[in-house]
Design an enzyme around this catalytic site. Structure first.
Site, mmCIF file in Angstrom:
data_model
loop_
_atom_site.group_PDB
_atom_site.id
_atom_site.type_symbol
_atom_site.label_atom_id
_atom_site.label_comp_id
_atom_site.label_asym_id
_atom_site.label_seq_id
_atom_site.Cartn_x
_atom_site.Cartn_y
_atom_site.Cartn_z
ATOM 1 C CB THR A 82 38.000 -9.594 -31.843
ATOM 2 O OG1 THR A 82 37.954 -8.536 -30.884
ATOM 3 C CG2 THR A 82 38.276 -8.984 -33.213
ATOM 4 C CE1 TYR A 123 35.603 -6.398 -32.289
ATOM 5 C CE2 TYR A 123 36.991 -4.550 -32.937
ATOM 6 C CZ TYR A 123 36.757 -5.656 -32.144
ATOM 7 O OH TYR A 123 37.671 -6.024 -31.194
ATOM 8 C CB THR A 183 42.565 -10.504 -27.636
ATOM 9 O OG1 THR A 183 42.035 -9.206 -27.962
ATOM 10 C CG2 THR A 183 42.554 -11.401 -28.864
ATOM 11 C CG ASP A 184 40.034 -6.484 -24.496
ATOM 12 O OD1 ASP A 184 41.021 -6.354 -25.250
ATOM 13 O OD2 ASP A 184 39.061 -5.709 -24.525
ATOM 14 C CE LYS A 229 44.741 -6.988 -26.929
ATOM 15 N NZ LYS A 229 43.271 -6.807 -27.014
ATOM 16 C CD GLU A 271 61.307 -2.826 3.297
ATOM 17 O OE1 GLU A 271 60.474 -2.781 2.367
ATOM 18 O OE2 GLU A 271 61.818 -1.810 3.798
#
Length: 325
Positions: A13, A26, A92-93, A165, A283
């Site tokens: 972006t 966009y 940013t993802d 994020k 466990e």
């Protein structure tokens, strides 16, 4: 003295264009690094910037193909006496995954900063140039060395191992856990909250071009054990469980995973919650599972892939690596 900073661009972006100042949609990765640095040159930044385009993609498409170009490029810059710091522009993802991958595999001898934006470059309130100016401030600061890879977003500096994020919109989209931000930054100031924490200057794990198959299994109410068949194939070396609460899962799913551990699969329990701390439980020893501690599923996957790629497959050794992050 003017610091020299190498900028490696991957798109996202921060290099996106909408075609309208108020459009919602966009296209990410449209501005070339040469044009971006020309625009940034008008900010009066006290640094000599040089740029290289590694990729120009939406970070949803980020993966080994780009990482294998980005990592050696950064290593070359860090070895160059004419380079004082490195900046990576990134969508940013998947920013937190790339930042953590680099943090584990790069030396901490010079500042390395990953930066992005939540709004495209032609949008009202574009945050990219301010974030970039902040990143330059950090990359030029000698005290940024010894802290590993850093992420700059929204006037805050985060450690790569902590950042995540947490919002799909809004410029204040990143937080840190278990530590929040490690510094506050503006284009004209930088305030650290503590001393550098990386005592080891060398990379913690060796870089490998080929990374093993490690999927993430998201656990949900009423989940059936046969869901594993869709995730685990013959080439799968490990799996990260995005579990309920502190990495929990339905009993039948756990039993199926225990059988896969006996066949050599590495299983790491993480949590699908936002701020998660997954400790070992009694466990885990019996089941052969690893607890992700403070790493969420995405970063747990990055660490597990690198560990397996480096020949570390013993659950106790893998647990020690998670404990030491």
């Amino acid at each position: 003295m003017i610091k020299r900073v190498s900028v490696f661009a991957t798109g996202g972006t921060i290099a996106g264009i909408a075609g309208s100042a108020i459009a919602r949609d966009y296209r990410a990765g449209q501005i070339r690094i040469e044009d971006y640095l020309e625009q940034a040159g008008g900010l009066g930044l006290e640094a000599e910037l040089s740029g290289r385009q590694i990729a120009n993609i939406d970070s949803a498409d980020m993966g080994p193909a780009v990482w294998n170009d980005l990592h050696p490029a950064i290593m070359g810059a860090l070895a160059d006496d004419n380079c004082d710091g490195v900046i990576v522009t990134h969508g940013t993802d998947t920013l937190e995954e790339t930042a953590f991958l680099l943090d584990l595999t790069l030396p901490a001898t010079k500042p390395v900063v990953v930066v992005g934006a939540m709004r495209p470059a032609d949008a009202v309130g574009y945050d990219g140039l301010r974030n970039f100016a902040n990143a330059v401030r950090v990359a030029c600061d000698s005290e940024a060395a010894g802290r590993g890879v850093l992420v700059v977003m929204g006037d805050r500096v985060f450690a790569a191992r902590d950042v995540r994020k947490v919002r799909t919109r809004d410029v204040d989209a990143f937080r840190g856990f278990p530590r929040e931000s490690v510094a506050l930054v503006t284009p004209s100031s930088l305030d650290w909250f503590g001393a550098p924490w990386r005592g080891d200057a060398e990379a913690r794990l060796e870089w490998h071009d080929e990374l093993p198959d490690v999927p993430i299994l998201y656990v949900y109410a009423g989940m059936r054990p046969d869901a594993l068949a869709c995730m685990v194939g013959d080439a799968t070396r490990g799996i990260v469980i995005a579990g309920m609460g502190e990495g929990n899962m339905p009993g039948p799913v756990r039993q199926k995973l225990v059988r896969r551990v006996q066949e050599g699969l590495v299983v790491v329990r993480a949590s699908r919650t936002d701020e998660s701390l997954v400790d070992r439980n009694p466990e885990d020893d019996e089941n052969g599972f690893v607890a992700a501690r403070a790493l969420g599923p995405a970063k747990a996957r990055i660490l597990l892939m690198l560990l397996v790629a480096n020949g570390i497959t013993d659950p106790a050794a893998i647990q020690a690596a998670f404990d030491n992050r």
